[in-house]
Design an enzyme around this catalytic site. Sequence first.
Site, PDB file in Angstrom:
ATOM      1  N   ASN A 114      -4.203 -18.685   9.928  1.00 34.53           N
ATOM      2  CA  ASN A 114      -2.768 -18.618  10.162  1.00 34.53           C
ATOM      3  C   ASN A 114      -2.208 -20.032  10.305  1.00 34.53           C
ATOM      4  O   ASN A 114      -2.956 -21.010  10.416  1.00 34.53           O
ATOM      5  CB  ASN A 114      -2.484 -17.816  11.438  1.00 34.53           C
ATOM      6  CG  ASN A 114      -2.890 -16.363  11.306  1.00 34.53           C
ATOM      7  OD1 ASN A 114      -2.552 -15.699  10.333  1.00 34.53           O
ATOM      8  ND2 ASN A 114      -3.626 -15.869  12.292  1.00 34.53           N
ATOM      9  N   GLU A 171       4.026 -11.591  12.460  1.00 33.63           N
ATOM     10  CA  GLU A 171       2.578 -11.781  12.349  1.00 33.63           C
ATOM     11  C   GLU A 171       2.074 -12.704  13.450  1.00 33.63           C
ATOM     12  O   GLU A 171       2.663 -13.766  13.705  1.00 33.63           O
ATOM     13  CB  GLU A 171       2.214 -12.353  10.982  1.00 33.63           C
ATOM     14  CG  GLU A 171       2.489 -11.390   9.833  1.00 33.63           C
ATOM     15  CD  GLU A 171       1.739 -11.753   8.575  1.00 33.63           C
ATOM     16  OE1 GLU A 171       0.496 -11.933   8.657  1.00 33.63           O
ATOM     17  OE2 GLU A 171       2.365 -11.856   7.514  1.00 33.63           O
ATOM     18  N   GLY A 177       0.021  -5.016   7.059  1.00 37.60           N
ATOM     19  CA  GLY A 177       1.047  -4.369   7.867  1.00 37.60           C
ATOM     20  C   GLY A 177       1.773  -3.277   7.106  1.00 37.60           C
ATOM     21  O   GLY A 177       2.150  -2.244   7.683  1.00 37.60           O
ATOM     22  N   CYS A 217      -5.808 -10.380   5.027  1.00 39.02           N
ATOM     23  CA  CYS A 217      -4.421 -10.555   4.607  1.00 39.02           C
ATOM     24  C   CYS A 217      -4.253  -9.870   3.262  1.00 39.02           C
ATOM     25  O   CYS A 217      -4.867 -10.286   2.274  1.00 39.02           O
ATOM     26  CB  CYS A 217      -4.066 -12.032   4.519  1.00 39.02           C
ATOM     27  SG  CYS A 217      -2.414 -12.331   3.850  1.00 39.02           S
ATOM     28  N   HIS A 238      -2.518  -3.897  14.181  1.00 35.05           N
ATOM     29  CA  HIS A 238      -1.098  -3.684  13.913  1.00 35.05           C
ATOM     30  C   HIS A 238      -0.521  -2.686  14.897  1.00 35.05           C
ATOM     31  O   HIS A 238      -1.163  -1.684  15.227  1.00 35.05           O
ATOM     32  CB  HIS A 238      -0.875  -3.161  12.496  1.00 35.05           C
ATOM     33  CG  HIS A 238      -1.248  -4.144  11.436  1.00 35.05           C
ATOM     34  ND1 HIS A 238      -0.380  -5.086  10.964  1.00 35.05           N
ATOM     35  CD2 HIS A 238      -2.428  -4.334  10.789  1.00 35.05           C
ATOM     36  CE1 HIS A 238      -0.996  -5.828  10.064  1.00 35.05           C
ATOM     37  NE2 HIS A 238      -2.237  -5.398   9.929  1.00 35.05           N
ATOM     38  N   ASN A 288       5.153 -14.009   1.037  1.00 32.71           N
ATOM     39  CA  ASN A 288       4.152 -14.334   2.050  1.00 32.71           C
ATOM     40  C   ASN A 288       3.294 -15.452   1.462  1.00 32.71           C
ATOM     41  O   ASN A 288       2.383 -15.203   0.684  1.00 32.71           O
ATOM     42  CB  ASN A 288       3.332 -13.098   2.361  1.00 32.71           C
ATOM     43  CG  ASN A 288       2.447 -13.196   3.579  1.00 32.71           C
ATOM     44  OD1 ASN A 288       1.560 -12.377   3.765  1.00 32.71           O
ATOM     45  ND2 ASN A 288       2.660 -14.181   4.432  1.00 32.71           N
ATOM     46  N   CYS A 319       3.841  -8.562   4.595  1.00 27.74           N
ATOM     47  CA  CYS A 319       2.492  -8.467   5.158  1.00 27.74           C
ATOM     48  C   CYS A 319       1.814  -7.264   4.518  1.00 27.74           C
ATOM     49  O   CYS A 319       2.244  -6.127   4.721  1.00 27.74           O
ATOM     50  CB  CYS A 319       2.549  -8.310   6.670  1.00 27.74           C
ATOM     51  SG  CYS A 319       0.922  -8.058   7.442  1.00 27.74           S
ATOM     52  N   GLY A 320       0.773  -7.520   3.736  1.00 26.68           N
ATOM     53  CA  GLY A 320       0.110  -6.435   3.017  1.00 26.68           C
ATOM     54  C   GLY A 320      -0.592  -5.454   3.936  1.00 26.68           C
ATOM     55  O   GLY A 320      -0.429  -4.238   3.797  1.00 26.68           O
TER      56      GLY A 320
END
Length: 280
Positions: free
Chosen positions: A62, A213, A225, A71, A163, A11, A222-223
């Site tokens: 983003n 994302e 997520g 993030c 999420h 990522n 995705c941390g």
Amino acid sequence: MKFTKMHGCGNDYIYVNGIAEKIEDEVKTAQFVSDRHFGIGGDGMIIIKKSDIADFEMVMYNADGSRAEMCGNGIRCVAKYVYDYNLTDKTSLSIESMGKIKYIDLTLGSDGKVESVKVDMGAPVLKADEVPVVSDNETVLNEEIEVDGNLYKMTCVSMGNPHAVVFIDEDVKDFSIEKIGPMFENHKRFPKRTNTEFAKIIDRKNIDMRVWERGTGETLACGTGTCATVVAAILGGLTDNNVTVHLLGGDLKIYWSGNLNDSVIMSGPASTVFDGEINL
């Protein structure tokens, strides 16, 4: 503008020392540098600034220039950056993002650089109006949603950003995330759009996951997520409290007690790719 390319499990973001660098238009800069053909290439841009309420502030954009609240992979890299580039000598520190503070512990490698990072990601938020997600229920747990004419079951969690976690039976590598991901992201039930995790339970300690994302598309990890997925799995009785999540870009380890008042703890790597300078 001087920058550092870094990634957490693939990522990748462009990191800028905002204490030393002045960026006139952060949105346009984020869009430009994130472009993988005409810019540097990344899932977005993260600016490191001074903070009045923490050791540092993380300002994240983003790839499309939209601002993101949090993030998980990004904050691990920020922690590595500030230590490795001598902005701090602390191995326990705090980082602010959009007014919310996360607490971080660093593990150093034999070279004296940060090797891995553990982050207290805070307690998960499940109330539908705080995620946010439109629902007749107070929380969205294993609730049906129609996307592209098919019914999916989702659990919605905020880890500082929204999420929707969907557990699937098929191998995640075979899932049509390029088609279904944008439909979830922009579904009318998500007033601020959403990140969507498509996950398969392997056993009580392991999950495979892909993520779409908002504002970026599919990323290798995705941390937040990953944290949301483990929360959803534990709430559903699908896993134990210590879980390894296998992402396209690597593995993250997540611990959560199952108590809604307790923090989710995320541990994983952070890597520096290269330093550079670009004309804006």
